[in-house]
Design an enzyme around this catalytic site. Structure first.
Site, PDB file in Angstrom:
ATOM      1  N   SER A 126       3.540  -2.139  10.240  1.00  0.00           N
ATOM      2  CA  SER A 126       5.000  -2.172  10.440  1.00  0.00           C
ATOM      3  C   SER A 126       5.637  -3.516  10.073  1.00  0.00           C
ATOM      4  O   SER A 126       6.558  -3.977  10.744  1.00  0.00           O
ATOM      5  CB  SER A 126       5.350  -1.767  11.883  1.00  0.00           C
ATOM      6  OG  SER A 126       4.935  -0.431  12.129  1.00  0.00           O
ATOM      7  N   GLU A 148      -6.847   4.730   7.715  1.00  0.00           N
ATOM      8  CA  GLU A 148      -6.682   6.165   7.416  1.00  0.00           C
ATOM      9  C   GLU A 148      -7.948   6.741   6.781  1.00  0.00           C
ATOM     10  O   GLU A 148      -8.305   7.894   7.018  1.00  0.00           O
ATOM     11  CB  GLU A 148      -5.442   6.358   6.523  1.00  0.00           C
ATOM     12  CG  GLU A 148      -4.160   6.145   7.322  1.00  0.00           C
ATOM     13  CD  GLU A 148      -3.023   5.480   6.566  1.00  0.00           C
ATOM     14  OE1 GLU A 148      -3.014   5.507   5.326  1.00  0.00           O
ATOM     15  OE2 GLU A 148      -2.126   4.924   7.246  1.00  0.00           O
ATOM     16  N   ASN A 158       0.871  -1.176   0.000  1.00  0.00           N
ATOM     17  CA  ASN A 158       0.000   0.000   0.000  1.00  0.00           C
ATOM     18  C   ASN A 158       0.910   1.229   0.000  1.00  0.00           C
ATOM     19  O   ASN A 158       1.469   1.579   1.032  1.00  0.00           O
ATOM     20  CB  ASN A 158      -0.916  -0.022   1.236  1.00  0.00           C
ATOM     21  CG  ASN A 158      -1.815   1.196   1.310  1.00  0.00           C
ATOM     22  OD1 ASN A 158      -1.834   2.027   0.389  1.00  0.00           O
ATOM     23  ND2 ASN A 158      -2.551   1.330   2.399  1.00  0.00           N
ATOM     24  N   HIS A 198      -9.493   1.172   4.765  1.00  0.00           N
ATOM     25  CA  HIS A 198      -8.219   1.370   5.476  1.00  0.00           C
ATOM     26  C   HIS A 198      -8.447   2.305   6.668  1.00  0.00           C
ATOM     27  O   HIS A 198      -9.269   3.222   6.604  1.00  0.00           O
ATOM     28  CB  HIS A 198      -7.175   1.954   4.524  1.00  0.00           C
ATOM     29  CG  HIS A 198      -5.799   1.918   5.111  1.00  0.00           C
ATOM     30  ND1 HIS A 198      -5.361   2.856   6.012  1.00  0.00           N
ATOM     31  CD2 HIS A 198      -4.789   1.025   4.961  1.00  0.00           C
ATOM     32  CE1 HIS A 198      -4.125   2.539   6.384  1.00  0.00           C
ATOM     33  NE2 HIS A 198      -3.752   1.440   5.760  1.00  0.00           N
ATOM     34  N   GLU A 229      -5.347  -4.916  10.332  1.00  0.00           N
ATOM     35  CA  GLU A 229      -4.284  -3.937  10.567  1.00  0.00           C
ATOM     36  C   GLU A 229      -4.560  -3.187  11.869  1.00  0.00           C
ATOM     37  O   GLU A 229      -5.342  -2.225  11.875  1.00  0.00           O
ATOM     38  CB  GLU A 229      -4.232  -2.929   9.421  1.00  0.00           C
ATOM     39  CG  GLU A 229      -4.001  -3.546   8.065  1.00  0.00           C
ATOM     40  CD  GLU A 229      -3.462  -2.523   7.079  1.00  0.00           C
ATOM     41  OE1 GLU A 229      -2.287  -2.616   6.738  1.00  0.00           O
ATOM     42  OE2 GLU A 229      -4.204  -1.615   6.679  1.00  0.00           O
ATOM     43  N   LYS A 248       0.083   4.185  -0.322  1.00  0.00           N
ATOM     44  CA  LYS A 248      -0.592   5.365   0.246  1.00  0.00           C
ATOM     45  C   LYS A 248      -0.364   6.575  -0.672  1.00  0.00           C
ATOM     46  O   LYS A 248      -0.261   6.398  -1.883  1.00  0.00           O
ATOM     47  CB  LYS A 248      -0.134   5.594   1.689  1.00  0.00           C
ATOM     48  CG  LYS A 248      -0.257   4.322   2.530  1.00  0.00           C
ATOM     49  CD  LYS A 248      -0.072   4.518   4.005  1.00  0.00           C
ATOM     50  CE  LYS A 248      -0.231   3.173   4.704  1.00  0.00           C
ATOM     51  NZ  LYS A 248      -0.160   3.275   6.167  1.00  0.00           N
ATOM     52  N   GLY A 303       2.566   2.282  10.700  1.00  0.00           N
ATOM     53  CA  GLY A 303       3.502   3.394  10.558  1.00  0.00           C
ATOM     54  C   GLY A 303       4.214   3.766  11.845  1.00  0.00           C
ATOM     55  O   GLY A 303       4.833   4.817  11.942  1.00  0.00           O
TER      56      GLY A 303
HETATM   57  P1  13P Z   1       3.075   0.349   7.568  1.00  0.00           P
HETATM   58  O1  13P Z   1       3.562  -0.947   6.968  1.00  0.00           O
HETATM   59  O2  13P Z   1       3.821   1.545   7.062  1.00  0.00           O
HETATM   60  O3  13P Z   1       2.981   0.266   9.045  1.00  0.00           O
HETATM   61  O4  13P Z   1       1.571   0.564   7.030  1.00  0.00           O
HETATM   62  C1  13P Z   1       0.674  -0.484   7.106  1.00  0.00           C
HETATM   63  C2  13P Z   1      -0.527  -0.127   6.332  1.00  0.00           C
HETATM   64  O5  13P Z   1      -1.261   0.777   6.696  1.00  0.00           O
HETATM   65  C3  13P Z   1      -0.781  -0.877   5.100  1.00  0.00           C
HETATM   66  O6  13P Z   1      -2.065  -0.626   4.624  1.00  0.00           O
END
Ligand code: 13P
Length: 275
Positions: A238, A124, A38, A122, A192, A40, A198
């Site tokens: 992560s 976010e 992803n 997601h 997740e 983003k 992150g």
């Molecule tokens: P990270 O791997 O950067 O923690 O992000 C995970 C994520 O949100 C994947 O959709």
């Protein structure tokens, strides 16, 4: 030759998982490992071309399905640069095919430019853009009806985990999807935990496995035994080249959804975590 390789792979899988029940190991071997990147809201033409070259040149485990969630504006660009055995995904799509919805894109548009997947729900999108369980489920229903495959995300916040509500939260999020999804064939669920996204604070393999096992139990009780056995559940939060192998050993973890590390060459090690 291919059949032989598959049998050897299965044998190794059985050897490795001698501690788990025969059923759970058999089901695990039947679910193709699936790793999503992803990206983003990251990347530009130059950096995307570089990542696509790394992925094109690498020796990727043929037993792993790979999907890249790319910013919408670069989807066609990435599609043209990636080998055809790597799928591309939108990171969001609206719940109808077209119309007066300024700024949105539809599943039909994603399909039109060669994307076969979309990531929905997601954290976010939930936290920053205030998407509700219901809206996300409607998006999932429409995307599936249009013939897209979906990565349906769920996960609890730190506050919810510390209050002992993890199972309740993921059950509520799954329940919303289950009200709208009739056929789970084209669905991958991504668990997740928000506190792991992150932050560099990965869930331990045991913490992740515990929730994945709960999700399978929930699916068995609320959807069907078949869906519980066959649905792929990714872990996200992560994931790195360094921790992917240990996570990938857990019987209910069928792949990863990777943010930061999917923009780096170590993404190849994550894809190859079961190799
Ligand atoms: P990270 O791997 O950067 O923690 O992000 C995970 C994520 O949100 C994947 O959709």
């Amino acid at each position: 030759m291919k059949v032989r390789r598959r049998l050897v792979h299965r044998f190794i899988t059985f050897e490795l998982y001698a501690n788990f029940s025969a059923d759970s190991v058999k089901n695990m071997a039947n679910r193709r490992f699936c790793v999503g990147g992803n990206w983003k809201m990251n990347g530009d033409q130059k950096s995307i071309a570089e990542i696509c070259k790394v992925l094109s040149d690498a020796a990727l485990d043929a037993n792993t399905e790979v999907v890249i969630g790319c910013p919408a504006i670069y989807l066609m660009y990435a599609r043209n640069l990636l080998p055809c055995n790597i799928g591309v995904a939108g990171q969001n799509a609206y719940k109808v095919a077209k119309g007066a919805f300024t700024g949105e894109i539809s599943p039909a548009m994603l399909k039109d430019i060669g994307a076969e997947w979309v990531i929905l729900g997601h954290s976010e999108r939930r936290a920053i853009f205030k998407e509700t369980d219901e809206l996300i489920a409607e998006k999932a229903e429409h995307a599936l009806a249009e013939g897209l495959k979906i990565i349906a995300c769920i996960g609890e916040t730190l506050e919810e985990r510390e209050a002992g509500k993890t199972n309740d939260v993921v059950a509520r999020q799954m329940c919303a999807y289950a009200k709208k999804i009739r056929d789970w064939t084209n669905v991958v669920v991504a668990y997740e935990p928000v506190w792991a996204i992150g932050t560099g604070k990965t869930a331990t393999p045991e913490q992740a496995q515990e929730v994945h096992a709960y999700l399978r139990k929930w699916l068995e009780e609320n959807v069907s035994k078949e869906v519980s056995a066959s649905l792929r559940i990714q872990y996200g939060g992560s994931v790195t080249g360094a921790n992917a192998k240990e996570l990938a050993k857990k019987p209910d973890i069928d792949g990863f959804l990777v943010g930061g590390a999917s923009l780096k060459p170590e993404f190849v090690d994550i894809i190859n975590a079961r190799k």
